[in-house]
Design a protein around this motif. Structure first.
Motif, PDB file in Angstrom:
ATOM      1  N   LEU A   7      57.256  88.311  34.858  1.00 27.07           N
ATOM      2  CA  LEU A   7      56.880  87.572  33.164  1.00 27.07           C
ATOM      3  C   LEU A   7      55.971  87.027  33.491  1.00 27.07           C
ATOM      4  CD1 LEU A   7      60.181  85.152  33.889  1.00 27.07           C
ATOM      5  CD2 LEU A   7      59.381  87.571  31.826  1.00 27.07           C
ATOM      6  N   VAL A   8      54.880  87.228  32.464  1.00 22.08           N
ATOM      7  CA  VAL A   8      53.353  86.517  32.485  1.00 22.08           C
ATOM      8  C   VAL A   8      53.734  84.364  32.682  1.00 22.08           C
ATOM      9  CG1 VAL A   8      51.323  86.793  31.230  1.00 22.08           C
ATOM     10  CG2 VAL A   8      53.178  88.425  30.960  1.00 22.08           C
ATOM     11  N   LEU A   9      53.116  84.665  33.329  1.00 22.29           N
ATOM     12  CA  LEU A   9      53.679  82.748  33.909  1.00 22.29           C
ATOM     13  C   LEU A   9      52.559  81.938  33.406  1.00 22.29           C
ATOM     14  CD1 LEU A   9      55.724  82.944  36.392  1.00 22.29           C
ATOM     15  CD2 LEU A   9      56.235  83.225  34.212  1.00 22.29           C
ATOM     16  N   LEU A  10      52.850  81.280  32.379  1.00 19.46           N
ATOM     17  CA  LEU A  10      51.134  80.301  31.915  1.00 19.46           C
ATOM     18  C   LEU A  10      51.732  79.045  33.339  1.00 19.46           C
ATOM     19  CD1 LEU A  10      51.432  80.448  27.884  1.00 19.46           C
ATOM     20  CD2 LEU A  10      50.116  82.001  29.926  1.00 19.46           C
ATOM     21  N   VAL A  11      49.552  78.526  34.038  1.00 17.04           N
ATOM     22  CA  VAL A  11      49.959  77.879  34.613  1.00 17.04           C
ATOM     23  C   VAL A  11      49.418  76.652  33.720  1.00 17.04           C
ATOM     24  CG1 VAL A  11      48.724  77.157  36.953  1.00 17.04           C
ATOM     25  CG2 VAL A  11      49.569  79.378  36.722  1.00 17.04           C
ATOM     26  N   ALA A  12      50.042  75.496  34.104  1.00 23.23           N
ATOM     27  CA  ALA A  12      48.839  74.121  33.490  1.00 23.23           C
ATOM     28  C   ALA A  12      48.009  73.590  34.763  1.00 23.23           C
ATOM     29  CB  ALA A  12      49.754  73.241  33.366  1.00 23.23           C
ATOM     30  N   GLY A  13      46.590  73.928  34.924  1.00 21.42           N
ATOM     31  CA  GLY A  13      46.075  73.915  35.797  1.00 21.42           C
ATOM     32  C   GLY A  13      44.860  72.736  36.412  1.00 21.42           C
ATOM     33  N   CYS A  14      45.097  71.609  35.397  1.00 20.84           N
ATOM     34  CA  CYS A  14      44.629  70.211  35.092  1.00 20.84           C
ATOM     35  C   CYS A  14      45.356  70.011  34.990  1.00 20.84           C
ATOM     36  CB  CYS A  14      44.182  70.575  33.750  1.00 20.84           C
ATOM     37  SG  CYS A  14      45.134  70.794  32.532  1.00 20.84           S
ATOM     38  N   ALA A  15      47.029  69.586  35.813  1.00 15.77           N
ATOM     39  CA  ALA A  15      48.198  69.036  35.812  1.00 15.77           C
ATOM     40  C   ALA A  15      47.809  68.286  37.502  1.00 15.77           C
ATOM     41  CB  ALA A  15      49.141  69.730  35.573  1.00 15.77           C
ATOM     42  N   ASP A  16      48.703  67.400  37.419  1.00 15.58           N
ATOM     43  CA  ASP A  16      48.851  66.762  38.855  1.00 15.58           C
ATOM     44  C   ASP A  16      50.259  67.964  39.534  1.00 15.58           C
ATOM     45  OD1 ASP A  16      48.890  63.746  37.341  1.00 15.58           O
ATOM     46  OD2 ASP A  16      47.386  64.692  38.304  1.00 15.58           O
ATOM     47  N   PRO A  17      49.167  68.271  40.933  1.00 19.68           N
ATOM     48  CA  PRO A  17      50.119  68.845  41.417  1.00 19.68           C
ATOM     49  C   PRO A  17      51.567  67.679  41.784  1.00 19.68           C
ATOM     50  CG  PRO A  17      48.351  68.688  42.441  1.00 19.68           C
ATOM     51  CD  PRO A  17      48.237  67.655  41.476  1.00 19.68           C
ATOM     52  N   GLY A  18      53.365  68.759  41.914  1.00 20.92           N
ATOM     53  CA  GLY A  18      53.567  67.835  41.942  1.00 20.92           C
ATOM     54  C   GLY A  18      55.100  68.024  40.654  1.00 20.92           C
ATOM     55  N   LEU A  19      54.311  67.414  40.227  1.00 23.54           N
ATOM     56  CA  LEU A  19      55.243  67.485  38.609  1.00 23.54           C
ATOM     57  C   LEU A  19      55.802  68.188  38.056  1.00 23.54           C
ATOM     58  CD1 LEU A  19      52.631  65.469  36.966  1.00 23.54           C
ATOM     59  CD2 LEU A  19      54.241  64.330  38.493  1.00 23.54           C
ATOM     60  N   ASN A  20      56.850  67.752  37.038  1.00 24.20           N
ATOM     61  CA  ASN A  20      57.624  69.182  36.433  1.00 24.20           C
ATOM     62  C   ASN A  20      57.010  68.834  35.458  1.00 24.20           C
ATOM     63  OD1 ASN A  20      59.865  70.612  35.546  1.00 24.20           O
ATOM     64  ND2 ASN A  20      61.042  69.116  35.469  1.00 24.20           N
ATOM     65  N   LEU A  68      63.676  73.649  41.201  1.00 19.53           N
ATOM     66  CA  LEU A  68      62.258  74.509  41.915  1.00 19.53           C
ATOM     67  C   LEU A  68      61.345  73.500  41.838  1.00 19.53           C
ATOM     68  CD1 LEU A  68      62.831  77.984  38.791  1.00 19.53           C
ATOM     69  CD2 LEU A  68      64.397  77.269  42.067  1.00 19.53           C
ATOM     70  N   ASN A  69      60.822  72.865  41.193  1.00 20.83           N
ATOM     71  CA  ASN A  69      60.197  71.987  41.356  1.00 20.83           C
ATOM     72  C   ASN A  69      60.115  71.786  42.284  1.00 20.83           C
ATOM     73  OD1 ASN A  69      59.571  73.410  38.282  1.00 20.83           O
ATOM     74  ND2 ASN A  69      59.527  71.070  37.492  1.00 20.83           N
ATOM     75  N   ARG A  70      61.081  70.723  42.255  1.00 20.06           N
ATOM     76  CA  ARG A  70      61.155  70.040  43.976  1.00 20.06           C
ATOM     77  C   ARG A  70      61.182  71.240  45.090  1.00 20.06           C
ATOM     78  NH1 ARG A  70      66.558  68.377  43.436  1.00 20.06           N
ATOM     79  NH2 ARG A  70      66.884  69.513  45.033  1.00 20.06           N
ATOM     80  N   GLU A  71      61.459  71.640  45.141  1.00 18.40           N
ATOM     81  CA  GLU A  71      62.362  72.715  46.401  1.00 18.40           C
ATOM     82  C   GLU A  71      61.071  74.005  47.046  1.00 18.40           C
ATOM     83  OE1 GLU A  71      64.246  71.902  48.546  1.00 18.40           O
ATOM     84  OE2 GLU A  71      65.450  70.537  47.487  1.00 18.40           O
ATOM     85  N   MET A 181      72.892  77.476  46.807  1.00 21.93           N
ATOM     86  CA  MET A 181      73.343  76.827  47.943  1.00 21.93           C
ATOM     87  C   MET A 181      73.190  75.329  47.546  1.00 21.93           C
ATOM     88  SD  MET A 181      73.642  78.994  51.431  1.00 21.93           S
ATOM     89  CE  MET A 181      74.181  77.462  52.140  1.00 21.93           C
ATOM     90  N   ILE A 182      71.783  74.484  47.760  1.00 22.78           N
ATOM     91  CA  ILE A 182      72.045  73.339  47.330  1.00 22.78           C
ATOM     92  C   ILE A 182      71.872  72.507  46.244  1.00 22.78           C
ATOM     93  CG2 ILE A 182      69.290  72.251  47.381  1.00 22.78           C
ATOM     94  CD1 ILE A 182      68.021  74.367  49.084  1.00 22.78           C
ATOM     95  N   GLN A 183      71.980  73.789  44.997  1.00 20.45           N
ATOM     96  CA  GLN A 183      72.391  73.598  43.803  1.00 20.45           C
ATOM     97  C   GLN A 183      73.739  73.061  43.570  1.00 20.45           C
ATOM     98  OE1 GLN A 183      72.078  76.907  40.819  1.00 20.45           O
ATOM     99  NE2 GLN A 183      72.127  74.866  39.371  1.00 20.45           N
ATOM    100  N   SER A 184      74.493  73.871  44.420  1.00 20.00           N
ATOM    101  CA  SER A 184      75.791  73.345  44.598  1.00 20.00           C
ATOM    102  C   SER A 184      76.376  72.058  44.925  1.00 20.00           C
ATOM    103  CB  SER A 184      76.649  74.052  45.206  1.00 20.00           C
ATOM    104  OG  SER A 184      76.304  74.480  46.831  1.00 20.00           O
ATOM    105  N   GLY A 185      75.506  71.622  45.670  1.00 17.71           N
ATOM    106  CA  GLY A 185      75.739  70.281  45.904  1.00 17.71           C
ATOM    107  C   GLY A 185      76.595  69.944  47.738  1.00 17.71           C
ATOM    108  N   GLU A 186      76.494  71.676  48.080  1.00 19.42           N
ATOM    109  CA  GLU A 186      77.209  71.892  49.277  1.00 19.42           C
ATOM    110  C   GLU A 186      76.076  71.416  50.519  1.00 19.42           C
ATOM    111  OE1 GLU A 186      80.808  74.899  50.810  1.00 19.42           O
ATOM    112  OE2 GLU A 186      78.749  75.996  48.545  1.00 19.42           O
ATOM    113  N   PHE A 187      75.432  71.135  50.675  1.00 23.56           N
ATOM    114  CA  PHE A 187      74.548  71.079  51.494  1.00 23.56           C
ATOM    115  C   PHE A 187      73.132  70.918  50.974  1.00 23.56           C
ATOM    116  CE2 PHE A 187      77.470  74.260  53.135  1.00 23.56           C
ATOM    117  CZ  PHE A 187      77.244  74.076  53.910  1.00 23.56           C
ATOM    118  N   ALA A 188      72.305  70.317  51.653  1.00 26.79           N
ATOM    119  CA  ALA A 188      71.101  69.593  51.851  1.00 26.79           C
ATOM    120  C   ALA A 188      70.152  70.592  52.035  1.00 26.79           C
ATOM    121  CB  ALA A 188      70.320  68.414  51.396  1.00 26.79           C
TER     122      ALA A 188
END
Length: 422
Positions: A7-20, A68-71, A181-188
């Motif tokens: 997929l061609v993905l657009l990157v918001a280069g001017c945004a703060d790192p780590g934000l969703n 995805l943003n978090r991990e 596995m993380i999404q399911s809440g079974e494991f951190a």
């Protein structure tokens, strides 16, 4: 090999790192393309490029942007994983050395103590039909009975392997499964620790196998392969049962062959014990075959050549190889199980074998090809094709055609291709 279109993905280069920053939109016909968050650079442009592409593929697999943003934020490649994945040992370890190191008095003593202290094995064996001694053998080889679980972050390891590209599809599948596995809440995330190759827990399951096959063996409602031995062993039993384990049937039997035996039959037909008896193949311990083995089709192997122990391997041997596709590994598990059952080891002693260098192995393969016996690519891996080519060569030269590549055979092949034509 990656078969999905990128997929061609657009990157918001001017945004703060780590934000969703990714739009939380479902992917479908005509839907806007998802933009990943502005992830901080990892220091590896190739890794960053892969990660941007993977973000879209992970969304398409049903993983939520918030997860995805978090991990994925701050994810960097692990150079240790890359080095381990690309490393090929200069010398191959002979199967006899490997098996002598596997079946030791210490491992058998620990295995018996661990087995006898686990009442859950009664129910596991009854439910899945897999021998408890086979399960304990796997437990011992995979994690030294739970003592060695690995210390790699599975998410980071799988991302590294995927970005490296040698096994991209496999690694991305494992990474997506680990994230689920993380999404399911079974494991951190912090609990997903394993080997550099992504195998987890006391019986070393990769993430996709965990999702499809792991079970709760102790009844606490969780599938904890790290902290619960019953969970780990029940999961291994479920894996083997789903792969076709035959209750009550052997996995291998050591055999002896007559002096006039046709070694071209090694790694050849799969036939019943009665058929092999007609070829002069008999159990090395002098005992007959169990009733459950009589109708089973078994194959003959000579892992150390005509000078070492030979085995008829039954369908259950190949089921063990679904766990780890190695003849030596499956023999190791089987011999450990024999020892745990008090049956003893091999009747015929293992020979002293000389380790072959990578150059030895590739030279032999190149020589076989030049002599008209195709072993496949000269990659230094002595597998089924190389052994079949070597057997054909040996047979054509009036040699014992056991397909065993010894140092003497390497030297013979080198000399033959180096000799001037008559």
């Amino acid at each position: 090999m990656e078969r999905r279109s990128f997929l061609v993905l657009l990157v918001a280069g001017c945004a703060d790192p780590g934000l969703n920053l990714g739009p939380q939109l479902a992917l479908g016909p005509g839907a806007p393309e998802p933009a990943p968050p502005a992830l901080p650079p990892s220091g590896s442009p190739a890794f960053d490029e892969w990660l941007r592409g993977f973000y879209g593929r992970a969304l398409a697999a049903g993983l939520p942007p918030a997860l995805l943003n978090r991990e994925l934020a701050g994810l960097t490649p692990n150079d240790r994983v890359s080095a381990l994945d690309s490393r090929q040992p200069e010398f191959s370890r002979p199967v006899s050395d490997y098996l002598r190191g596997v079946v030791t008095d210490d491992r058998l003593a620990i295995g018996r103590r661990k087995r006898d202290a686990l009442p859950a094995l009664d129910e596991i064996e009854a439910r899945y039909g897999v021998s408890r001694n086979i399960l304990v053998g796997i437990w011992g080889l995979e994690s030294s009975f739970g003592a060695i679980l690995g210390d790699f972050d599975v998410i980071r390891s799988m991302a590294t392997l995927a970005a490296d590209g040698r096994r991209r599809q496999f690694a991305e599948d494992q990474l997506i499964a680990a994230l689920k596995m993380i999404q399911s809440g079974e494991f951190a995330r912090s609990q997903l620790i394993g080997s550099w190759a992504g195998a987890m827990g006391q019986t070393q399951f990769i993430p996709t196998t965990f999702l499809s096959t792991a079970v709760d063996g102790d009844g606490d409602g969780r599938r904890d392969l790290w902290g619960s031995s019953p969970d780990a062993l029940a999961s291994a039993a479920n894996l083997l049962a789903k792969a076709g384990w035959v209750r009550g049937q052997s996995w291998h039997r050591e055999v002896v062959v007559p002096a006039s035996f046709d070694y071209a039959l090694v790694e050849g037909p799969k036939e019943t014990p009665a058929w092999w008896a007609q070829q002069g193949v008999t159990p090395a311990d002098g005992r007959g075959f169990a009733a459950a083995d009589q109708g089973a089709e078994a194959q003959l192997i000579a892992p150390s050549g005509a000078g070492g122990p030979m085995f008829l391997i039954f369908p259950n041997h190949f089921v063990i190889r679904r766990y780890n596709n190695s003849t030596a590994y499956a023999l190791g598990v089987g011999l450990l199980a024999q020892g745990l059952a008090g049956e003893g080891g091999v009747v015929r002693s293992w020979p002293q074998e000389t380790p072959l260098s990578l150059t030895d192995r590739t030279d032999a393969q190149t020589a076989l090809a030049r002599l008209g016996f195709d072993p496949g690519a000269p990659d230094g891996i002595v597998g089924v094709n190389t052994r079949a080519a070597l057997r054909a060569y040996q047979q054509s030269r009036g040699l014992t055609a056991d397909g065993y590549l010894s140092l003497e055979m390497v030297r013979r092949l080198r000399a033959e291709v180096a000799a001037p034509p008559p």
